[in-house]
Design a protein around this motif. Structure first.
Motif, PDB file in Angstrom:
ATOM      1  N   GLU A   1      13.248   6.491 -10.832  1.00  0.00           N
ATOM      2  CA  GLU A   1      14.663   6.159 -10.986  1.00  0.00           C
ATOM      3  C   GLU A   1      15.131   5.183  -9.908  1.00  0.00           C
ATOM      4  OE1 GLU A   1      16.210  10.241 -13.187  1.00  0.00           O
ATOM      5  OE2 GLU A   1      16.505  10.027 -11.022  1.00  0.00           O
ATOM      6  N   GLU A   2      16.365   4.740 -10.064  1.00  0.00           N
ATOM      7  CA  GLU A   2      16.922   3.704  -9.193  1.00  0.00           C
ATOM      8  C   GLU A   2      16.942   4.131  -7.730  1.00  0.00           C
ATOM      9  OE1 GLU A   2      20.623   6.091 -10.372  1.00  0.00           O
ATOM     10  OE2 GLU A   2      18.715   5.497 -11.304  1.00  0.00           O
ATOM     11  N   GLY A   3      16.773   3.152  -6.853  1.00  0.00           N
ATOM     12  CA  GLY A   3      16.893   3.400  -5.430  1.00  0.00           C
ATOM     13  C   GLY A   3      15.700   4.069  -4.779  1.00  0.00           C
ATOM     14  N   VAL A   4      14.676   4.387  -5.541  1.00  0.00           N
ATOM     15  CA  VAL A   4      13.484   5.011  -4.965  1.00  0.00           C
ATOM     16  C   VAL A   4      12.733   3.982  -4.119  1.00  0.00           C
ATOM     17  CG1 VAL A   4      11.212   6.006  -5.494  1.00  0.00           C
ATOM     18  CG2 VAL A   4      13.231   6.753  -6.769  1.00  0.00           C
ATOM     19  N   GLU A   5      12.220   4.413  -2.977  1.00  0.00           N
ATOM     20  CA  GLU A   5      11.363   3.575  -2.144  1.00  0.00           C
ATOM     21  C   GLU A   5       9.980   4.214  -2.090  1.00  0.00           C
ATOM     22  OE1 GLU A   5      12.994   2.751   1.682  1.00  0.00           O
ATOM     23  OE2 GLU A   5      14.713   1.646   0.864  1.00  0.00           O
ATOM     24  N   VAL A   6       8.982   3.456  -2.537  1.00  0.00           N
ATOM     25  CA  VAL A   6       7.605   3.939  -2.550  1.00  0.00           C
ATOM     26  C   VAL A   6       6.855   3.171  -1.468  1.00  0.00           C
ATOM     27  CG1 VAL A   6       5.552   4.341  -3.954  1.00  0.00           C
ATOM     28  CG2 VAL A   6       7.825   4.334  -5.036  1.00  0.00           C
ATOM     29  N   ILE A   7       6.459   3.887  -0.427  1.00  0.00           N
ATOM     30  CA  ILE A   7       5.856   3.259   0.748  1.00  0.00           C
ATOM     31  C   ILE A   7       4.375   3.647   0.812  1.00  0.00           C
ATOM     32  CG2 ILE A   7       6.009   2.946   3.226  1.00  0.00           C
ATOM     33  CD1 ILE A   7       8.490   2.038   1.600  1.00  0.00           C
ATOM     34  N   PHE A   8       3.516   2.633   0.741  1.00  0.00           N
ATOM     35  CA  PHE A   8       2.078   2.853   0.722  1.00  0.00           C
ATOM     36  C   PHE A   8       1.495   2.710   2.126  1.00  0.00           C
ATOM     37  CE2 PHE A   8       3.263   1.504  -3.481  1.00  0.00           C
ATOM     38  CZ  PHE A   8       2.441   2.226  -4.340  1.00  0.00           C
ATOM     39  N   ASN A   9       0.794   3.745   2.572  1.00  0.00           N
ATOM     40  CA  ASN A   9      -0.040   3.555   3.744  1.00  0.00           C
ATOM     41  C   ASN A   9      -1.107   2.524   3.387  1.00  0.00           C
ATOM     42  OD1 ASN A   9       1.286   5.406   5.394  1.00  0.00           O
ATOM     43  ND2 ASN A   9       0.131   7.113   4.539  1.00  0.00           N
ATOM     44  N   SER A  10      -1.582   1.788   4.360  1.00  0.00           N
ATOM     45  CA  SER A  10      -2.449   0.645   4.056  1.00  0.00           C
ATOM     46  C   SER A  10      -3.790   1.051   3.466  1.00  0.00           C
ATOM     47  CB  SER A  10      -2.671  -0.195   5.314  1.00  0.00           C
ATOM     48  OG  SER A  10      -3.272   0.580   6.328  1.00  0.00           O
ATOM     49  N   ALA A  11      -4.240   2.278   3.723  1.00  0.00           N
ATOM     50  CA  ALA A  11      -5.558   2.675   3.232  1.00  0.00           C
ATOM     51  C   ALA A  11      -5.613   4.180   3.055  1.00  0.00           C
ATOM     52  CB  ALA A  11      -6.646   2.217   4.199  1.00  0.00           C
ATOM     53  N   ASP A  12      -6.564   4.634   2.219  1.00  0.00           N
ATOM     54  CA  ASP A  12      -6.766   6.070   2.059  1.00  0.00           C
ATOM     55  C   ASP A  12      -7.723   6.574   3.132  1.00  0.00           C
ATOM     56  OD1 ASP A  12      -9.309   5.272   1.294  1.00  0.00           O
ATOM     57  OD2 ASP A  12      -9.035   5.756  -0.832  1.00  0.00           O
ATOM     58  N   ALA A  13      -8.182   7.808   2.983  1.00  0.00           N
ATOM     59  CA  ALA A  13      -9.043   8.412   3.999  1.00  0.00           C
ATOM     60  C   ALA A  13     -10.381   7.688   4.139  1.00  0.00           C
ATOM     61  CB  ALA A  13      -9.283   9.885   3.662  1.00  0.00           C
ATOM     62  N   ASN A  14     -10.774   6.917   3.105  1.00  0.00           N
ATOM     63  CA  ASN A  14     -12.027   6.163   3.155  1.00  0.00           C
ATOM     64  C   ASN A  14     -11.841   4.744   3.673  1.00  0.00           C
ATOM     65  OD1 ASN A  14     -13.648   8.278   2.011  1.00  0.00           O
ATOM     66  ND2 ASN A  14     -12.782   7.764  -0.004  1.00  0.00           N
ATOM     67  N   GLY A  15     -10.616   4.417   4.070  1.00  0.00           N
ATOM     68  CA  GLY A  15     -10.356   3.065   4.531  1.00  0.00           C
ATOM     69  C   GLY A  15     -10.194   2.061   3.411  1.00  0.00           C
ATOM     70  N   THR A  16      -9.967   2.535   2.204  1.00  0.00           N
ATOM     71  CA  THR A  16      -9.822   1.676   1.025  1.00  0.00           C
ATOM     72  C   THR A  16      -8.347   1.492   0.697  1.00  0.00           C
ATOM     73  OG1 THR A  16     -11.929   2.441   0.113  1.00  0.00           O
ATOM     74  CG2 THR A  16     -10.373   1.454  -1.433  1.00  0.00           C
ATOM     75  N   GLY A  17      -7.954   0.268   0.375  1.00  0.00           N
ATOM     76  CA  GLY A  17      -6.578   0.000   0.003  1.00  0.00           C
ATOM     77  C   GLY A  17      -6.127   0.879  -1.153  1.00  0.00           C
ATOM     78  N   ILE A  18      -4.910   1.395  -1.073  1.00  0.00           N
ATOM     79  CA  ILE A  18      -4.406   2.345  -2.071  1.00  0.00           C
ATOM     80  C   ILE A  18      -3.912   1.596  -3.302  1.00  0.00           C
ATOM     81  CG2 ILE A  18      -2.669   4.093  -2.568  1.00  0.00           C
ATOM     82  CD1 ILE A  18      -2.753   4.843   0.396  1.00  0.00           C
ATOM     83  N   GLU A  19      -4.478   1.935  -4.443  1.00  0.00           N
ATOM     84  CA  GLU A  19      -4.045   1.372  -5.719  1.00  0.00           C
ATOM     85  C   GLU A  19      -3.196   2.389  -6.476  1.00  0.00           C
ATOM     86  OE1 GLU A  19      -7.142  -0.512  -8.114  1.00  0.00           O
ATOM     87  OE2 GLU A  19      -8.454  -0.504  -6.356  1.00  0.00           O
ATOM     88  N   PHE A  20      -2.387   1.864  -7.389  1.00  0.00           N
ATOM     89  CA  PHE A  20      -1.578   2.703  -8.273  1.00  0.00           C
ATOM     90  C   PHE A  20      -2.104   2.461  -9.683  1.00  0.00           C
ATOM     91  CE2 PHE A  20       2.994   4.501  -8.420  1.00  0.00           C
ATOM     92  CZ  PHE A  20       2.673   5.311  -9.479  1.00  0.00           C
ATOM     93  N   THR A  21      -3.005   3.330 -10.130  1.00  0.00           N
ATOM     94  CA  THR A  21      -3.623   3.196 -11.440  1.00  0.00           C
ATOM     95  C   THR A  21      -2.776   3.898 -12.484  1.00  0.00           C
ATOM     96  OG1 THR A  21      -5.824   3.152 -10.430  1.00  0.00           O
ATOM     97  CG2 THR A  21      -5.716   3.629 -12.785  1.00  0.00           C
ATOM     98  N   VAL A  22      -2.541   3.226 -13.596  1.00  0.00           N
ATOM     99  CA  VAL A  22      -1.740   3.821 -14.668  1.00  0.00           C
ATOM    100  C   VAL A  22      -2.583   3.829 -15.939  1.00  0.00           C
ATOM    101  CG1 VAL A  22       0.382   3.703 -16.010  1.00  0.00           C
ATOM    102  CG2 VAL A  22       0.378   2.973 -13.611  1.00  0.00           C
ATOM    103  N   ASP A  23      -3.066   5.014 -16.315  1.00  0.00           N
ATOM    104  CA  ASP A  23      -3.793   5.190 -17.572  1.00  0.00           C
ATOM    105  C   ASP A  23      -2.890   5.751 -18.652  1.00  0.00           C
ATOM    106  OD1 ASP A  23      -6.149   4.230 -16.478  1.00  0.00           O
ATOM    107  OD2 ASP A  23      -6.862   6.223 -15.884  1.00  0.00           O
ATOM    108  N   GLY A  24      -1.676   6.139 -18.270  1.00  0.00           N
ATOM    109  CA  GLY A  24      -0.682   6.621 -19.222  1.00  0.00           C
ATOM    110  C   GLY A  24       0.465   5.643 -19.319  1.00  0.00           C
ATOM    111  N   ASN A  25       1.693   6.131 -19.097  1.00  0.00           N
ATOM    112  CA  ASN A  25       2.891   5.295 -19.171  1.00  0.00           C
ATOM    113  C   ASN A  25       3.622   5.336 -17.833  1.00  0.00           C
ATOM    114  OD1 ASN A  25       2.518   4.995 -22.065  1.00  0.00           O
ATOM    115  ND2 ASN A  25       3.337   7.065 -22.253  1.00  0.00           N
TER     116      ASN A  25
END
Length: 531
Positions: free
Chosen positions: A150-174
């Motif tokens: 919804e409106e006004g949400v702020e989604v803040i990504f840490n630069s990497a996960d526990a493996n040091g890999t950049g965090i992706e936002f995968t969408v297999d649904g909607n």
């Protein structure tokens, strides 16, 4: 005796009358409000939360207990009949005024703070308005599930996960991202990492969105969003590498990608897509409407604002594209007839404004619009200003998956303007490509059939193009930092655009996503996105 009886009766009547009179006087006496209180007088709420305010009147038997309720800022908190509702982060003062004695009004100080949550792994459901969401691991909307933001949400990504890999936002649904113009949704990195040097250094970036559902009914909506600082390097642990879409050590996260298996619908409208290491939007599958967005600073060593490949049907209209590294529009049917069975790409692009494209890319591949490899396109009414080259069509006349675009394509009725500014980059000095309007004259990838009716500058400022608040000579041609004060509404334009009525039929110009139909505005007979 009779006189005594008469006297007693008269006295009784008199006493009775006196008693009645006294009683009536007591009933008619007005009770004055002497004190009025509310509880609480200060509170902290989160958006959507409510609070019942208690009131007390002294004395309690005051007849008029009417209270007028007001809020100093209804965008932060509203009040009705003593019920306060928090709307969005900020501060507001609620005033309770008793009608019986307005001078006794009392106030309640309301502080509205954002909700907070931390997520990783599979997500679905709804992220409520004005929530701050911290992402500390790979995210996925599973197949068959939906996520609404919804409106006004702020989604803040840490630069990497526990493996040091950049965090992706995968969408297999909607996914349905429903921001508003006043309260856009933000997808970003922590505040202290928001600097363009991190883009050029590919440092502390997240991995972007990957949409790859093979369900033809899959839907993705990005409405009034800010998407920035994506572009992390792909590693062996990256979800997009594991799924076979990207290659470790070669590819980088894109702000929004539709993968080659994507068969659904994508709508991107009213968004700001900026400051990414690679493309702004990379279409490898599905159908899309991309309208009324602002792209800026996309691409570090390469990259386009919008990059279209095989298996796609796309409308790109009324967008502003500032300083893409290579092109505003890279249009290709590369990948056609691959293992995923993708068909010919089709794209209609009109009434876009592209400024300073191609200067941050060494060589001749960049410029503004690049069309190749069997794609069918209609590209018209676009305004290019101080771009490195005109539209390029390598191998024009020999259409094929490895050659030129479909020769039924129309790339015409565009405007190429230039000011007196020149490039100071050594690469351009060496190549003698420092002057935009001179570069418009010749290029190995130009063709006579392309831009036959377009308006093309032959000198500095000769077309009289002017914007509401952007001086054409203000910034270096390779500047990538966008100024929010700029206004690319055209105040002066040459004639020569087309109505485009017959040029949009090769793609769908409306899509229904989330139960709402989104239609690209029809072409207008002027150059560029805004007039």
């Amino acid at each position: 005796m009779k006189k005594a009886m008469r006297f007693l009766m008269m006295m009784a009547i008199a006493l009775t009358s006196a008693t009645v009179t006294t009683s009536c006087s007591d009933d008619d006496e007005t009770v004055t409000l002497s004190k009025f209180t509310i509880d609480p007088t200060a509170t902290t709420l989160t958006p959507g939360e409510t609070l019942n305010v208690n009131v007390q009147f002294f004395p309690e038997n005051v007849e008029d207990k009417t209270v007028e309720w007001t809020s100093s800022d209804n965008e932060v908190a509203t009040v009705a009949n003593g019920v306060v509702t928090a709307i969005k982060p900020g501060s507001a003062t609620i005033t309770a005024t008793p009608a019986a004695m307005p001078s006794l009004a009392k106030t309640l100080s309301v502080s509205v703070t954002a909700k907070a949550m931390t997520v990783s792994g599979e997500v679905s459901g709804t992220w409520d308005a004005y929530t701050t969401v911290t992402v500390n691991g790979q995210l996925k909307v599973p197949a068959g599930k939906s996520l609404t933001i919804e409106e006004g949400v702020e989604v803040i990504f840490n630069s990497a996960d526990a493996n040091g890999t950049g965090i992706e936002f995968t969408v297999d649904g909607n996914i349905y991202c429903k921001g508003t113009a006043d309260a856009p949704i933000l997808f970003s990195v922590p505040t202290n990492e928001r600097k363009f040097s991190n883009v050029t250094d590919c440092k502390n970036l997240w991995g972007g969105f990957m949409l790859n559902s093979s369900d033809a009914q899959a839907e993705a909506l990005f409405e009034n969003c800010i998407i920035e600082y994506a572009g992390s390097a792909m590693t062996e642990n990256s979800p997009s590498v594991i799924s076979g879409i990207y290659t470790a050590g070669e590819d980088y996260g894109v702000q929004i990608t539709t993968g080659p298996n994507f068969q659904g619908s994508l709508v991107v409208t009213g968004c700001v897509i900026r400051n990414g290491f690679a493309d702004g939007i990379y279409m490898q599958g599905g159908q899309a409407i991309i309208t009324n967005n602002t792209f800026s600073g996309n691409g570090a060593t390469g990259g386009e604002a919008v990059n279209v490949k095989a298996g796609t049907s796309t409308v790109v209209a009324y967008n502003v594209m500032y300083s893409p590294n290579t092109n505003g529009l890279k249009l290709s049917s590369s990948g056609q007839d691959d293992a995923a069975g993708r068909g010919q790409a089709k794209c209609v692009a009109y009434n876009n404004t592209i400024i300073n494209a191609g200067w941050r890319r060494d060589g001749t591949k960049g410029g503004c619009i690049y069309v190749e490899k069997n794609i069918l396109v209609n590209v018209f009414n676009n305004l290019m200003v101080n771009c490195k080259y005109r539209a390029q069509v390598p191998k024009w006349g020999t259409p094929g998956i490895s050659d030129g675009c479909d020769d039924k394509s129309v790339i015409d009725y565009n405007c190429y303007a230039a000011s007196a500014i020149t490039s100071t980059l050594q690469q351009d000095i060496d190549d003698e490509t420092t002057v935009p309007y001179l570069n418009y004259v010749s290029n190995k990838n130009y063709a006579d059939a392309i831009d036959a009716h377009s308006v093309i500058a032959k000198g500095a400022n000769d077309l009289g193009v002017a914007f509401a608040n952007y001086a054409l000579d203000t910034n270096r041609l390779d500047n990538a930092v966008y100024d929010e004060a700029w206004d690319f509404t055209a105040k002066s334009l040459p004639e020569g655009a087309t109505d485009g009525a017959s040029l949009t039929g090769i793609v769908k110009t409306s899509l229904t996503v989330g139960g709402k139909t989104y239609a690209a505005d029809a072409p207008q007979k002027f150059f560029g996105a805004r007039k």
